[in-house]
Design a protein around this motif. Structure first.
Motif, mmCIF file in Angstrom:
data_model
loop_
_atom_site.group_PDB
_atom_site.id
_atom_site.type_symbol
_atom_site.label_atom_id
_atom_site.label_comp_id
_atom_site.label_asym_id
_atom_site.label_seq_id
_atom_site.Cartn_x
_atom_site.Cartn_y
_atom_site.Cartn_z
ATOM 1 N N LEU A 242 10.000 4.766 -3.008
ATOM 2 C CA LEU A 242 9.188 4.270 -1.899
ATOM 3 C C LEU A 242 7.748 4.755 -2.069
ATOM 4 N N LEU A 243 6.782 3.881 -1.792
ATOM 5 C CA LEU A 243 5.374 4.296 -1.890
ATOM 6 C C LEU A 243 4.996 5.208 -0.735
ATOM 7 N N GLN A 244 5.560 4.982 0.431
ATOM 8 C CA GLN A 244 5.327 5.829 1.608
ATOM 9 C C GLN A 244 3.841 6.120 1.839
ATOM 10 N N THR A 245 3.091 5.067 2.053
ATOM 11 C CA THR A 245 1.649 5.200 2.267
ATOM 12 C C THR A 245 1.262 4.639 3.629
ATOM 13 N N ASP A 246 0.634 5.452 4.438
ATOM 14 C CA ASP A 246 0.292 5.083 5.815
ATOM 15 C C ASP A 246 -0.582 3.830 5.931
ATOM 16 N N PRO A 247 -1.594 3.633 5.076
ATOM 17 C CA PRO A 247 -2.487 2.482 5.265
ATOM 18 C C PRO A 247 -1.786 1.127 5.303
ATOM 19 N N THR A 248 -0.650 0.971 4.620
ATOM 20 C CA THR A 248 0.038 -0.318 4.688
ATOM 21 C C THR A 248 0.585 -0.574 6.090
ATOM 22 N N LEU A 249 1.031 0.485 6.759
ATOM 23 C CA LEU A 249 1.513 0.330 8.130
ATOM 24 C C LEU A 249 0.351 0.123 9.101
ATOM 25 N N LEU A 250 -0.728 0.853 8.885
ATOM 26 C CA LEU A 250 -1.882 0.728 9.770
ATOM 27 C C LEU A 250 -2.496 -0.666 9.698
ATOM 28 N N TYR A 251 -2.337 -1.340 8.582
ATOM 29 C CA TYR A 251 -2.913 -2.675 8.392
ATOM 30 C C TYR A 251 -2.400 -3.664 9.431
ATOM 31 N N VAL A 252 -1.167 -3.494 9.862
ATOM 32 C CA VAL A 252 -0.590 -4.454 10.806
ATOM 33 C C VAL A 252 -0.596 -3.928 12.241
ATOM 34 N N GLN A 253 -1.262 -2.796 12.467
ATOM 35 C CA GLN A 253 -1.397 -2.265 13.823
ATOM 36 C C GLN A 253 -2.596 -2.913 14.515
ATOM 37 N N GLU A 254 -2.699 -2.699 15.803
ATOM 38 C CA GLU A 254 -3.859 -3.168 16.549
ATOM 39 C C GLU A 254 -5.118 -2.470 16.030
ATOM 40 N N PRO A 255 -6.272 -3.155 16.047
ATOM 41 C CA PRO A 255 -7.510 -2.532 15.570
ATOM 42 C C PRO A 255 -7.783 -1.221 16.303
ATOM 43 N N GLY A 256 -8.169 -0.210 15.559
ATOM 44 C CA GLY A 256 -8.492 1.083 16.151
ATOM 45 C C GLY A 256 -7.381 2.102 16.069
ATOM 46 N N VAL A 257 -6.151 1.670 15.805
ATOM 47 C CA VAL A 257 -5.034 2.611 15.699
ATOM 48 C C VAL A 257 -5.189 3.413 14.408
ATOM 49 N N GLU A 264 7.168 3.957 14.715
ATOM 50 C CA GLU A 264 6.511 2.987 13.847
ATOM 51 C C GLU A 264 6.870 3.226 12.389
ATOM 52 N N LEU A 265 7.014 4.475 11.995
ATOM 53 C CA LEU A 265 7.405 4.789 10.628
ATOM 54 C C LEU A 265 8.813 4.278 10.315
ATOM 55 N N GLN A 266 9.653 4.186 11.324
ATOM 56 C CA GLN A 266 11.034 3.775 11.121
ATOM 57 C C GLN A 266 11.245 2.275 11.332
ATOM 58 N N ARG A 267 10.275 1.600 11.927
ATOM 59 C CA ARG A 267 10.422 0.163 12.205
ATOM 60 C C ARG A 267 10.262 -0.617 10.905
ATOM 61 N N ASP A 268 11.271 -1.346 10.524
ATOM 62 C CA ASP A 268 11.253 -2.053 9.242
ATOM 63 C C ASP A 268 10.471 -3.366 9.335
ATOM 64 N N HIS A 269 9.562 -3.571 8.390
ATOM 65 C CA HIS A 269 8.826 -4.830 8.260
ATOM 66 C C HIS A 269 8.239 -4.862 6.856
ATOM 67 N N PRO A 270 7.727 -5.995 6.384
ATOM 68 C CA PRO A 270 7.272 -6.111 4.991
ATOM 69 C C PRO A 270 6.179 -5.133 4.583
ATOM 70 N N TYR A 271 5.406 -4.613 5.537
ATOM 71 C CA TYR A 271 4.315 -3.699 5.199
ATOM 72 C C TYR A 271 4.714 -2.231 5.358
ATOM 73 N N ASN A 272 5.966 -1.973 5.718
ATOM 74 C CA ASN A 272 6.410 -0.593 5.896
ATOM 75 C C ASN A 272 6.896 -0.048 4.558
ATOM 76 N N THR A 273 6.028 0.701 3.899
ATOM 77 C CA THR A 273 6.368 1.260 2.596
ATOM 78 C C THR A 273 7.198 2.536 2.719
ATOM 79 N N TYR A 274 7.603 2.883 3.954
ATOM 80 C CA TYR A 274 8.550 3.979 4.163
ATOM 81 C C TYR A 274 9.984 3.459 4.209
ATOM 82 N N THR A 275 10.133 2.147 4.421
ATOM 83 C CA THR A 275 11.475 1.570 4.497
ATOM 84 C C THR A 275 11.751 0.582 3.372
ATOM 85 N N ARG A 276 10.692 0.102 2.700
ATOM 86 C CA ARG A 276 10.890 -0.898 1.647
ATOM 87 C C ARG A 276 10.220 -0.438 0.349
ATOM 88 N N THR A 277 10.930 -0.647 -0.738
ATOM 89 C CA THR A 277 10.373 -0.287 -2.044
ATOM 90 C C THR A 277 9.390 -1.361 -2.504
#
Length: 345
Positions: A242-257, A264-277
């Protein structure tokens, strides 16, 4: 009688010669005399505005006395069809001749827009709309339909496809023209990097290289660390980690987060590099040339982890045990158990 006729003809010829000399002197004086202005002024040559209108505007402003002489010169020199619309800086000391030739060469005032590394396409569009010297883009053009507006339907998503740089342009330039230039620059930069990539690189296409470069751009605070940060991600990709990099998750958050919750780290989605290789489906920012080059030619290390020291630099580790110790040392308020590469509390 013949003598009188000859005398008359002679007088006429002398008069014609004198008139021609006077006209030539006035003609050249009008062309080469500095315009009547004390400081630099701006002249806007509108689209469709012809040489006659330009010459009359010179006269209306008091820059010249005889507009028709300026027009005559422009037509004799073939400048009339070559005049280019735009904003011109007219300096004190400029002559009608030099100004007309500058307009024929299109030496318009150059404005600029800087697109920083790490911006998103949405931020670039916002900056284009706010620039006072750029036309558009239309309010109907957004991230979702930008590629259609640019005629780049072969691409799937606009993120990442515009090279951060400082772009120069004349007043009234179409925003889409600026974006087309930025895309051509990115396309050339990306394919050059792809052709020079290291052997056995884990990414399989220039687009995947672009995605990786965008992550490196967002994770790097110091330029000298880019290739080593790239090395960590490349090593992980090679091992299927797993790449486990925060910026990929932050990319799909509301602006300013800026901070991620445990949920959020556990919520699975295509940009979550903590849950998807592997890599996310698209770039997450506009990477600069240095990040793209680092992605193509990463540092050759055994590093698998890095953590922020809090001063813009990172501590790199080869083992998880060493990484955990670095997290405890540099990241106050937690033991880093929920993070792989980088810990944020």
């Amino acid at each position: 009688m013949k003598r009188i006729s000859g005398l008359i003809i002679g007088i006429v010829l002398v008069g014609v010669m004198a008139g021609g000399w006077w006209f030539g002197d006035r003609y050249h004086q009008n062309l080469n005399q500095p315009l009547a202005l004390d400081q630099t002024e701006r002249f806007q040559l509108e689209r469709g505005q012809g040489l006659r209108q330009v010459s009359k505007e010179f006269e209306r402003r008091g820059w010249v006395e005889q507009a028709w002489m300026i027009e005559l010169y422009g037509r004799r020199q073939g400048l009339a069809p070559r005049l280019q619309a735009g904003e011109y800086a007219v300096d004190a000391g400029a002559t009608p001749r030099s100004l007309l030739h500058a307009m024929a060469r299109g030496e318009v005032v150059q404005h600029r827009l800087t697109v920083p590394e790490g911006w998103t396409v949405a931020q670039a569009l916002r900056a284009l709309r706010q620039h006072p010297e750029i036309e558009g883009p239309a309010e109907s053009v957004g991230v979702d339909n930008l590629l259609d507006a640019l005629g780049l339907e072969e691409l799937e998503h606009p993120e990442g496809w515009f090279l951060p740089d400082t772009y120069f342009f004349g007043s009234g330039t179409d925003a889409l023209d600026v974006l087309r230039r930025a895309h051509r620059a990115m396309d050339a930069t990306l394919h050059s990097a792809w052709d020079s990539r290291t052997e056995d690189h884990p990414v399989e296409s220039p687009y995947e290289l672009l995605i990786l470069a965008s992550i490196i751009e967002r994770e790097t605070g110091r330029g000298e660390e880019r290739d080593r940060v790239a090395g960590v991600f490349v090593n992980r990709l090679r091992r299927g980690m797993l790449l486990q990099t925060d910026p990929t998750l932050l990319y799909v958050q509301e602006p300013g987060v800026q901070r991620l919750t445990r949920a959020e780290l556990q919520r699975d989605h295509p940009y979550n590099t903590y849950t998807r290789t592997g890599l996310p489906p698209t770039p997450i920012a506009l990477p600069g040339r240095a990040a793209i080059e680092a992605a193509a030619q990463p540092a050759e290390t055994n590093d698998l982890f890095f953590v922020s020291r809090g001063d813009g630099t990172h501590h790199f580790s080869e083992t998880y045990r060493e990484h955990r110790q670095a997290v405890i040392r540099y990241q106050l308020g937690g033991d880093g158990s929920r993070y792989g590469i980088r810990n944020r509390q």
